[in-house]
Scaffold this active site. Structure first.
Site, PDB file in Angstrom:
ATOM      1  N   ASN A  33     -41.763 -54.361 -20.265  1.00 12.84           N
ATOM      2  CA  ASN A  33     -42.022 -53.765 -21.581  1.00 12.84           C
ATOM      3  C   ASN A  33     -42.602 -54.793 -22.559  1.00 12.84           C
ATOM      4  O   ASN A  33     -42.642 -54.551 -23.755  1.00 12.84           O
ATOM      5  CB  ASN A  33     -40.734 -53.142 -22.147  1.00 12.84           C
ATOM      6  CG  ASN A  33     -39.641 -54.179 -22.396  1.00 12.84           C
ATOM      7  OD1 ASN A  33     -39.861 -55.372 -22.223  1.00 12.84           O
ATOM      8  ND2 ASN A  33     -38.466 -53.726 -22.807  1.00 12.84           N
ATOM      9  N   HIS A  71     -41.399 -57.786 -23.231  1.00 10.91           N
ATOM     10  CA  HIS A  71     -40.478 -58.692 -23.932  1.00 10.91           C
ATOM     11  C   HIS A  71     -40.671 -60.142 -23.479  1.00 10.91           C
ATOM     12  O   HIS A  71     -41.083 -60.411 -22.359  1.00 10.91           O
ATOM     13  CB  HIS A  71     -39.006 -58.246 -23.807  1.00 10.91           C
ATOM     14  CG  HIS A  71     -38.360 -58.414 -22.474  1.00 10.91           C
ATOM     15  ND1 HIS A  71     -37.342 -57.602 -22.018  1.00 10.91           N
ATOM     16  CD2 HIS A  71     -38.552 -59.312 -21.475  1.00 10.91           C
ATOM     17  CE1 HIS A  71     -36.943 -58.002 -20.830  1.00 10.91           C
ATOM     18  NE2 HIS A  71     -37.666 -59.039 -20.478  1.00 10.91           N
ATOM     19  N   GLU A  81     -37.004 -57.411 -27.449  1.00  8.73           N
ATOM     20  CA  GLU A  81     -37.457 -56.114 -26.973  1.00  8.73           C
ATOM     21  C   GLU A  81     -38.519 -55.548 -27.923  1.00  8.73           C
ATOM     22  O   GLU A  81     -38.676 -56.029 -29.047  1.00  8.73           O
ATOM     23  CB  GLU A  81     -36.242 -55.172 -26.886  1.00  8.73           C
ATOM     24  CG  GLU A  81     -35.136 -55.647 -25.929  1.00  8.73           C
ATOM     25  CD  GLU A  81     -35.484 -55.501 -24.453  1.00  8.73           C
ATOM     26  OE1 GLU A  81     -36.662 -55.673 -24.075  1.00  8.73           O
ATOM     27  OE2 GLU A  81     -34.570 -55.230 -23.654  1.00  8.73           O
TER      28      GLU A  81
HETATM   29  C1  F6R Z   1     -35.326 -64.563 -18.947  1.00  8.40           C
HETATM   30  C2  F6R Z   1     -36.058 -63.855 -19.970  1.00  8.40           C
HETATM   31  C3  F6R Z   1     -36.857 -62.621 -19.677  1.00  8.40           C
HETATM   32  C4  F6R Z   1     -37.590 -62.674 -18.332  1.00  8.40           C
HETATM   33  C5  F6R Z   1     -38.326 -61.366 -18.079  1.00  8.40           C
HETATM   34  C6  F6R Z   1     -38.998 -61.368 -16.724  1.00  8.40           C
HETATM   35  O1  F6R Z   1     -34.657 -65.688 -19.483  1.00  8.40           O
HETATM   36  O2  F6R Z   1     -36.007 -64.254 -21.085  1.00  8.40           O
HETATM   37  O3  F6R Z   1     -37.785 -62.416 -20.716  1.00  8.40           O
HETATM   38  O4  F6R Z   1     -38.488 -63.741 -18.358  1.00  8.40           O
HETATM   39  O5  F6R Z   1     -37.430 -60.300 -18.143  1.00  8.40           O
HETATM   40  O6  F6R Z   1     -38.026 -61.421 -15.729  1.00  8.40           O
HETATM   41  P1  F6R Z   1     -38.413 -61.642 -14.211  1.00  8.40           P
HETATM   42  O7  F6R Z   1     -39.017 -62.985 -14.122  1.00  8.40           O
HETATM   43  O8  F6R Z   1     -37.110 -61.554 -13.452  1.00  8.40           O
HETATM   44  O9  F6R Z   1     -39.365 -60.558 -13.859  1.00  8.40           O
END
Ligand code: F6R
Length: 237
Positions: free
Chosen positions: A129, A131, A136
């Site tokens: 999304n 973030h 968010e």
């Molecule tokens: C983790 C964080 C999140 C992840 C994001 C992607 O500390 O802040 O923003 O970077 O959700 O997660 P993955 O890499 O598991 O797809």
């Protein structure tokens, strides 16, 4: 933004490490901002290999982006444990910081600690999304470290770490804000897989809008985005 498109995850991780290595070699007491999740695991493997090859992280400091609320640090699912298992246990980086807590005072304490240093390189992943950290959609860009309610989409995406049961995924997290992230001198964002393609497009080519938290990075002077082909597949150029 500088965008580097790689064949696959391994090449993405190696290229991302190349960006980090320039800093590590130039500044033995660099301050790193670190992220959890699947995206940077390959980069952390490269960091571990560099240590095995003789590099010492003993004067480096690290500050993590975020942590779930309501999970003990020692819990196998905590981001603290994630960092220990995927990086800290295998290198000599001892000055590590992972936010913790659920009160405004906890947020202020983390932000105060961050204001005493200056993050040289902030590693980021991106959520489906858009973030970054746990900022968010809709989060004001000036927010500093704060407590967030996680969206259903984020909890679903992270259920894979909780026996695929969304009910086990915490509902809140403590996270650096976009305002905190934007203070870092350089940003290194890694993203792989087709499920990130829309978010990556919105981050790079979309309007700068809180609907995609990562689009704030268009306003940062030094951002390197390293993608695999699938994550880059929806970019127009
Ligand atoms: C983790 C964080 C999140 C992840 C994001 C992607 O500390 O802040 O923003 O970077 O959700 O997660 P993955 O890499 O598991 O797809």
């Amino acid at each position: 933004m500088k965008v580097i498109v790689c064949e696959n995850y391994d090449e993405m991780s190696a290229k991302a490490f190349g960006v980090m290595k320039e800093l590590l070699d130039a500044k033995k007491d660099a301050v790193l901002g670190l992220a959890t999740g699947s995206s940077p695991v390959g980069l952390y493997k490269e960091m571990i290999q560099y240590h095995k090859d003789g590099y010492s992280y003993k004067d480096i400091k690290s500050y993590n982006l975020d942590e779930y609320v309501g999970i003990d640090r020692k819990d196998p699912q905590s981001y603290y444990t994630f960092m220990y298992e995927n990086l800290f246990k295998d290198i000599d980086l001892n000055n590590t910081h992972v936010p913790y807590g659920n009160t405004e005072a906890d947020c202020k304490a983390y932000e105060d600690a961050l204001s005493e240093v200056s993050i040289d390189l902030q590693v980021l992943g991106i959520g489906q999304n858009g973030h970054i950290g746990f900022n968010e959609p809709g989060t004001p860009f000036e927010e500093l470290t704060h407590i967030v309610d996680l969206t259903e989409n984020t909890r679903e995406a992270n259920a894979r770490f909780f026996d695929n049961d969304i009910n086990k995924v915490p509902t809140q997290a403590i996270t650096m804000g976009i305002g905190t992230i934007m203070k870092s001198k350089k940003v290194l964002l890694v993203a792989n897989g087709e499920n990130k393609a829309d978010a990556v497009k919105a981050m790079i080519e979309g309007p700068i809008d809180t609907a995609c938290a990562a689009s704030a990075l268009q306003n940062h002077a030094d951002v390197v985005v390293v993608l695999d082909k699938a994550a880059a597949s929806k970019l127009s150029k």
